[in-house]
Every structure is written in C-alpha cells, then in structure tokens.
Design a protein around this motif. Structure first.
Motif, PDB file in Angstrom:
ATOM      1  N   ALA A  98      19.638   2.243 -10.052  1.00 54.70           N
ATOM      2  CA  ALA A  98      20.881   2.375  -9.290  1.00 54.70           C
ATOM      3  C   ALA A  98      20.637   2.201  -7.796  1.00 54.70           C
ATOM      4  CB  ALA A  98      21.537   3.717  -9.574  1.00 54.70           C
ATOM      5  N   THR A  99      19.537   2.694  -7.306  1.00 53.57           N
ATOM      6  CA  THR A  99      19.207   2.528  -5.883  1.00 53.57           C
ATOM      7  C   THR A  99      19.068   1.054  -5.537  1.00 53.57           C
ATOM      8  OG1 THR A  99      18.078   4.664  -5.821  1.00 53.57           O
ATOM      9  CG2 THR A  99      17.526   3.080  -4.097  1.00 53.57           C
ATOM     10  N   ILE A 100      18.349   0.320  -6.382  1.00 52.54           N
ATOM     11  CA  ILE A 100      18.149  -1.117  -6.147  1.00 52.54           C
ATOM     12  C   ILE A 100      19.460  -1.874  -6.284  1.00 52.54           C
ATOM     13  CG2 ILE A 100      16.959  -3.182  -7.003  1.00 52.54           C
ATOM     14  CD1 ILE A 100      14.732  -1.286  -7.988  1.00 52.54           C
ATOM     15  N   GLN A 101      20.256  -1.517  -7.288  1.00 58.02           N
ATOM     16  CA  GLN A 101      21.528  -2.193  -7.526  1.00 58.02           C
ATOM     17  C   GLN A 101      22.447  -2.065  -6.319  1.00 58.02           C
ATOM     18  OE1 GLN A 101      22.404   0.011 -11.027  1.00 58.02           O
ATOM     19  NE2 GLN A 101      21.313  -1.358 -12.405  1.00 58.02           N
ATOM     20  N   ALA A 102      22.566  -0.871  -5.783  1.00 59.02           N
ATOM     21  CA  ALA A 102      23.434  -0.655  -4.617  1.00 59.02           C
ATOM     22  C   ALA A 102      22.921  -1.433  -3.409  1.00 59.02           C
ATOM     23  CB  ALA A 102      23.525   0.830  -4.306  1.00 59.02           C
ATOM     24  N   GLN A 103      21.612  -1.451  -3.233  1.00 57.26           N
ATOM     25  CA  GLN A 103      21.053  -2.186  -2.096  1.00 57.26           C
ATOM     26  C   GLN A 103      21.267  -3.689  -2.231  1.00 57.26           C
ATOM     27  OE1 GLN A 103      16.983  -0.831  -2.199  1.00 57.26           O
ATOM     28  NE2 GLN A 103      17.443   1.064  -1.092  1.00 57.26           N
ATOM     29  N   LEU A 104      21.143  -4.214  -3.444  1.00 56.25           N
ATOM     30  CA  LEU A 104      21.373  -5.641  -3.662  1.00 56.25           C
ATOM     31  C   LEU A 104      22.831  -6.011  -3.401  1.00 56.25           C
ATOM     32  CD1 LEU A 104      19.250  -6.171  -6.884  1.00 56.25           C
ATOM     33  CD2 LEU A 104      18.926  -7.420  -4.734  1.00 56.25           C
ATOM     34  N   LEU A 105      23.757  -5.196  -3.897  1.00 57.88           N
ATOM     35  CA  LEU A 105      25.170  -5.480  -3.680  1.00 57.88           C
ATOM     36  C   LEU A 105      25.516  -5.382  -2.202  1.00 57.88           C
ATOM     37  CD1 LEU A 105      27.986  -6.096  -4.658  1.00 57.88           C
ATOM     38  CD2 LEU A 105      28.252  -3.686  -5.301  1.00 57.88           C
ATOM     39  N   ASP A 106      24.976  -4.397  -1.528  1.00 53.69           N
ATOM     40  CA  ASP A 106      25.235  -4.230  -0.095  1.00 53.69           C
ATOM     41  C   ASP A 106      24.714  -5.434   0.684  1.00 53.69           C
ATOM     42  OD1 ASP A 106      26.449  -2.352   1.704  1.00 53.69           O
ATOM     43  OD2 ASP A 106      24.462  -1.945   2.524  1.00 53.69           O
ATOM     44  N   ALA A 107      23.498  -5.885   0.360  1.00 51.07           N
ATOM     45  CA  ALA A 107      22.920  -7.038   1.052  1.00 51.07           C
ATOM     46  C   ALA A 107      23.725  -8.302   0.776  1.00 51.07           C
ATOM     47  CB  ALA A 107      21.467  -7.225   0.616  1.00 51.07           C
ATOM     48  N   LYS A 159      13.610   2.498 -22.704  1.00 53.99           N
ATOM     49  CA  LYS A 159      14.251   3.003 -21.496  1.00 53.99           C
ATOM     50  C   LYS A 159      14.406   4.515 -21.547  1.00 53.99           C
ATOM     51  CE  LYS A 159      14.886  -1.102 -19.761  1.00 53.99           C
ATOM     52  NZ  LYS A 159      14.154  -1.535 -18.549  1.00 53.99           N
ATOM     53  N   GLN A 160      14.444   5.105 -20.346  1.00 54.41           N
ATOM     54  CA  GLN A 160      14.609   6.550 -20.203  1.00 54.41           C
ATOM     55  C   GLN A 160      15.725   6.820 -19.198  1.00 54.41           C
ATOM     56  OE1 GLN A 160      12.933   8.643 -22.090  1.00 54.41           O
ATOM     57  NE2 GLN A 160      11.684   7.010 -22.998  1.00 54.41           N
ATOM     58  N   PRO A 161      16.338   8.016 -19.246  1.00 53.24           N
ATOM     59  CA  PRO A 161      17.384   8.328 -18.260  1.00 53.24           C
ATOM     60  C   PRO A 161      16.917   8.162 -16.815  1.00 53.24           C
ATOM     61  CG  PRO A 161      17.388   9.949 -20.021  1.00 53.24           C
ATOM     62  CD  PRO A 161      16.174   9.090 -20.238  1.00 53.24           C
ATOM     63  N   SER A 162      15.637   8.444 -16.559  1.00 53.26           N
ATOM     64  CA  SER A 162      15.122   8.303 -15.191  1.00 53.26           C
ATOM     65  C   SER A 162      15.177   6.862 -14.700  1.00 53.26           C
ATOM     66  CB  SER A 162      13.679   8.816 -15.119  1.00 53.26           C
ATOM     67  OG  SER A 162      12.844   8.108 -16.034  1.00 53.26           O
ATOM     68  N   ASP A 163      15.142   5.894 -15.622  1.00 53.21           N
ATOM     69  CA  ASP A 163      15.220   4.488 -15.226  1.00 53.21           C
ATOM     70  C   ASP A 163      16.555   4.178 -14.569  1.00 53.21           C
ATOM     71  OD1 ASP A 163      12.704   3.927 -16.318  1.00 53.21           O
ATOM     72  OD2 ASP A 163      13.561   3.542 -18.300  1.00 53.21           O
ATOM     73  N   VAL A 164      17.605   4.855 -15.011  1.00 54.39           N
ATOM     74  CA  VAL A 164      18.942   4.579 -14.484  1.00 54.39           C
ATOM     75  C   VAL A 164      19.007   4.898 -13.001  1.00 54.39           C
ATOM     76  CG1 VAL A 164      21.398   5.133 -14.665  1.00 54.39           C
ATOM     77  CG2 VAL A 164      19.991   4.996 -16.737  1.00 54.39           C
ATOM     78  N   ALA A 165      18.479   6.046 -12.613  1.00 60.73           N
ATOM     79  CA  ALA A 165      18.527   6.449 -11.204  1.00 60.73           C
ATOM     80  C   ALA A 165      17.713   5.496 -10.333  1.00 60.73           C
ATOM     81  CB  ALA A 165      18.016   7.877 -11.060  1.00 60.73           C
ATOM     82  N   GLU A 166      16.543   5.091 -10.810  1.00 56.05           N
ATOM     83  CA  GLU A 166      15.699   4.169 -10.042  1.00 56.05           C
ATOM     84  C   GLU A 166      16.394   2.824  -9.859  1.00 56.05           C
ATOM     85  OE1 GLU A 166      11.964   3.910 -12.008  1.00 56.05           O
ATOM     86  OE2 GLU A 166      11.550   6.054 -11.848  1.00 56.05           O
TER      87      GLU A 166
END
Length: 452
Positions: free
Chosen positions: A355-364, A346-353
């Motif tokens: 996080a976008t999906i995580q927020a969208q899943l929780l919102d949905a 894993k890399q720090p850039s993976d976290v940002a990518e």
C-alpha cells in the motif's frame, strides 16, 4: 499419465521449496517432458488443482496421517497432496492415484516413506471429499475457519473479500466468489486493435477479446506474430477504458508506469499507434522489462522501455503525459484462479508494505500528468486497502488538483454488453470486476484527472 504426474510433482516441489510461479514453470516442464494433448492437460489439472485446494488437502492429510504436517518429509507431503487431489477431485483411477504417488514418495525419501504414503492415501481414499471436509471442520473455531477449510482460502483473504463485496452491498456473493477462485479459468485471447482481428468466439465484454475452441493457444500466438496473445478480459477492459476515455488527439504522450510483463503495454501501444500518440513504458525489474519489449515488438511503434523506479521516473517528468497507466504491484488476490499458489504465499503484512508503494506510485503519476490528463490506477486485487483506500488517500492529499472520474461509465463505454457494476457505498467513481460476476480477474479501476 505417469509423465503428467511427474511434471505436476516437479511444479509442486518448486513452488513449495523455491517460491516458483506455477504459471511460468508449468509450460517449461511440459515442454521438457515432451508431453502434449491429454497428458499436458492432465499435468495442468494436477498441478493447478492441487495448488488451489492445498489448504483443504493439508487438513485432510493431517487427519488421515494423525500427525502434524511439519513432521512429514516435505517431498512426501507434496506427493500426498498430489495423491489427495487425484483421489478426491478427479476421475483418475484410485489405484493409479495411490500407486504413482507412493512411487514418487519412495523415489524422493526411500521405502519407509513409500509405506507411510501408501497407508495415508489408502485411508484418504476410503471416503469422498464431502465426508472428509465434514470431519476436519468439526473442530473449526469459527465460521470463517470452517469456510477456509471448505474453500481452500486463508481466513484473512476470506475476510478481505467479504469486505470488498460488502462495499458494493454484495457480501452475499462471497460463496460464489470463492467457488470461482477454485475453478479453472477459460483461456481468453486479445487481438491487438488495428493489427489483428478476434478469430474465435467473441468474449462478452472486451472488443478485442475472443476465445479459441480449446487446446494450446501458443500456435495461434505464433501464427499471428504476437498480434494475438493470451490476456484476461478484465486486463483488456481496464486498459481500453483509459485509451478510449476520450478521442485521442495526435501528439498525445502516454506512459505505462509499471509495465511488466507487458500485456497492457501492447494494447496501449496498438491504441497509441492508431491514434497518433507516443508511448513510454517503465519496468523496474530487468527480466520483466525484457518481457515488455517482447510483448510490444509486434506493434510498429517506437516505445522506449525504461528500467527505473517508477516513482523517480514519474516525479522527474512533471506535466509530461496526457494519459498514464499505473498497473500497481499488488497482492494478486484478484487472479487466484490463474495463480493459485498466491493465496498460500501472501500474508496480511504484504498488504501494508504494498500500500505504501501503491500510494507513492499514484502520487508520482499525478505529478507526471499534464493539466487535463488522466491516470488509470489499476490493481489485480479487490482488497480495499490496495484499492479504494489508496485512491482516497491520494485524492485527499492532492485536494482540488485532482478529480475522480466515473470508471464504471468508462468501462461500460468500451464493453460490448452491459457490465454489472454496482456503485460503491462510498459514492466514489471507481469500478471493480469479479471472476464470479464477469468471468474476469478481479481487476480494480479508478480514473483520476488533473484539473486544468
């Protein structure tokens, strides 16, 4: 012992060349080699132990070889890593550790590679691991870089874990956490409630958890018809916190939005069966959806497993569900004990990518909730950008439509003995489990209710 080393070497090569997952590949390689008992245990220790301490061993190999790692033939480097682990962290006889590792290098890359590996490993074997670490950390540019070499964690992960602990006022526990990540975890079993009973030493917290006396758990899984299975205690607890938050009303409809590989889904299915609820599951990856179907097969409940993008599925089913589990895809930093290669992959850039999906899943998922329904947002990561930040972002966007419940109280309500769960400094209701404190993976839980 030679077969055990060969199995471990095959796993190392697959991890480094094709991003294989050790926890999936190792059991297959052990079975293919026809080894069991002590030899299988040795193969497991060699593969997992080498992967956990890879950063430390690479620093030592670089110093002992007097050259950069990218100038070493990759198969030879993996043989050196395997040899270094045996020399510095096991009771394997030094001559056996050197000779077998040299043979692996020779078979992969020829006689000259064998001679090179022999010289490097004999040099490593002249000192113990404490001496080597003191030597290779002399040039460290910061305390975190020194700690990175000592504990075999990338610097960015060390800093993320420190921040997560500091959010609880417990940053002084960092060294204990890093040590726990490098310890082989105890195998924990789960008995599906209403379908099986814990048959062994009970776990301290989960009412469905137990531990066997040792050995391969697979025979116990087969004997039970899949009604008992290997599952981390933290994984059990976060699922039960949702299903037992309030008494189940017959006719409730539940959804496991990101279900693969199905361990939590099976627990939800057993709980739904007992309470008279219906359960849907979704997993976008076809192979993982197959694992979900296999996991829930022992539960006599009809569960439809969808293979869709969870964001689309949930958004199309507005107001349909009473309880939803969002076990969001994450970096997996909470399971470094069991998936040691993740820390190097894993890399720090993976976290940002993510996080976008995580927020969208929780919102949905919140869209798919009925008024009064509850979403459990779960990650196997303590990284604040994947946990508290996601919950805060979504709750702020939803405004008065959503309220956060006390996840710590929900976990305490299902736990057999009290859990040490300090309140976050931000005053939120979410909960974080830890390997060094609870003996579980570092599972995060937040519970969000849609207001009536």
């Amino acid at each position: 012992m030679q077969l055990a080393r060969q199995v471990a070497f095959v796993v190392l090569r697959a991890v480094t060349t094709s991003d294989a997952y050790a926890n999936l590949l190792l059991p297959r390689e052990i079975e293919r080699a026809g080894i069991a008992g002590p030899d299988a245990a040795l193969a497991t220790e060699l593969a997992y132990g080498t992967l956990r301490r890879l950063g430390t061993y690479d620093a030592i190999i670089r110093a002992a070889a007097g050259r950069e790692l990218d100038t070493i033939d990759p198969p030879v480097l993996d043989a050196l890593r395997l040899g270094a682990h045996q020399l510095l962290a096991t009771r394997v006889a030094p001559h056996a550790a050197v000779n077998e590792s040299v043979q692996l290098a020779r078979e992969e890359s020829g006689p000259r590679a064998g001679g090179f590996a022999n010289a490097v490993l004999r040099r490593i074997g002249q000192d113990d691991v404490t001496t080597w670490i003191a030597r290779v950390t002399e040039a460290a540019r910061s305390d975190d870089e020194r700690l990175s070499i000592e504990t075999a964690h990338p610097v960015w992960i060390i800093r993320a874990l420190r921040r997560a602990l500091a959010a609880e006022g417990r940053d002084g526990e960092l060294t204990d956490l890093l040590a726990a990540d490098n310890a082989a975890p105890t195998v924990t079993m789960a008995a599906l409630p209403g379908l099986a009973e814990p048959d062994g030493e009970r776990t301290p917290y989960s009412p469905t958890g137990f531990r066997l006396g040792g050995g391969d758990p697979e025979p116990a899984v087969r004997r039970s018809g899949g009604r008992v299975r290997v599952q981390d205690e933290g994984s059990q607890l976060v699922a039960l916190a949702l299903t037992r938050l309030t008494p189940v009303a017959p006719g409730e409809r539940w959804l496991d939005l990101c279900a693969g590989p199905g361990g939590k889904t099976a627990l939800l299915a057993a709980e739904a069966l007992a309470g008279g609820a219906a359960l849907d599951a979704n997993e976008i990856a076809h192979a993982r959806a197959g694992l979900v179907r296999r996991a829930i097969a022992p539960v006599p409940l009809e569960v439809e497993v969808h293979e869709r993008d969870g964001r689309e599925l949930a958004s199309e089913r507005a107001g349909a569900y009473d309880r939803i589990l969002v076990d969001a895809p994450c970096t997996g930093l909470g399971a470094l004990r069991r998936r040691p290669e993740a820390r190097w992959r894993k890399q720090p850039s993976d976290v940002a990518e993510l996080a976008t999906i995580q927020a969208q899943l929780l919102d949905a998922a919140l869209t798919a909730l009925k008024p009064g329904g509850v979403v459990a947002y779960v990650t196997c990561s303590p990284h604040l950008a994947e946990t508290a930040a996601i919950v805060r972002e979504v709750v702020e966007r939803r405004g008065d439509e959503v309220e956060e419940l006390d996840a710590r109280a929900a976990l305490q309500a299902v736990a057999l003995t009290p859990l040490d769960l300090p309140a976050p400094a931000d005053g939120s209701g979410h909960a974080q489990l830890w390997p060094h404190r609870h003996g579980t993976d570092a599972m995060f839980l937040a519970l969000l209710r849609k207001r009536v």
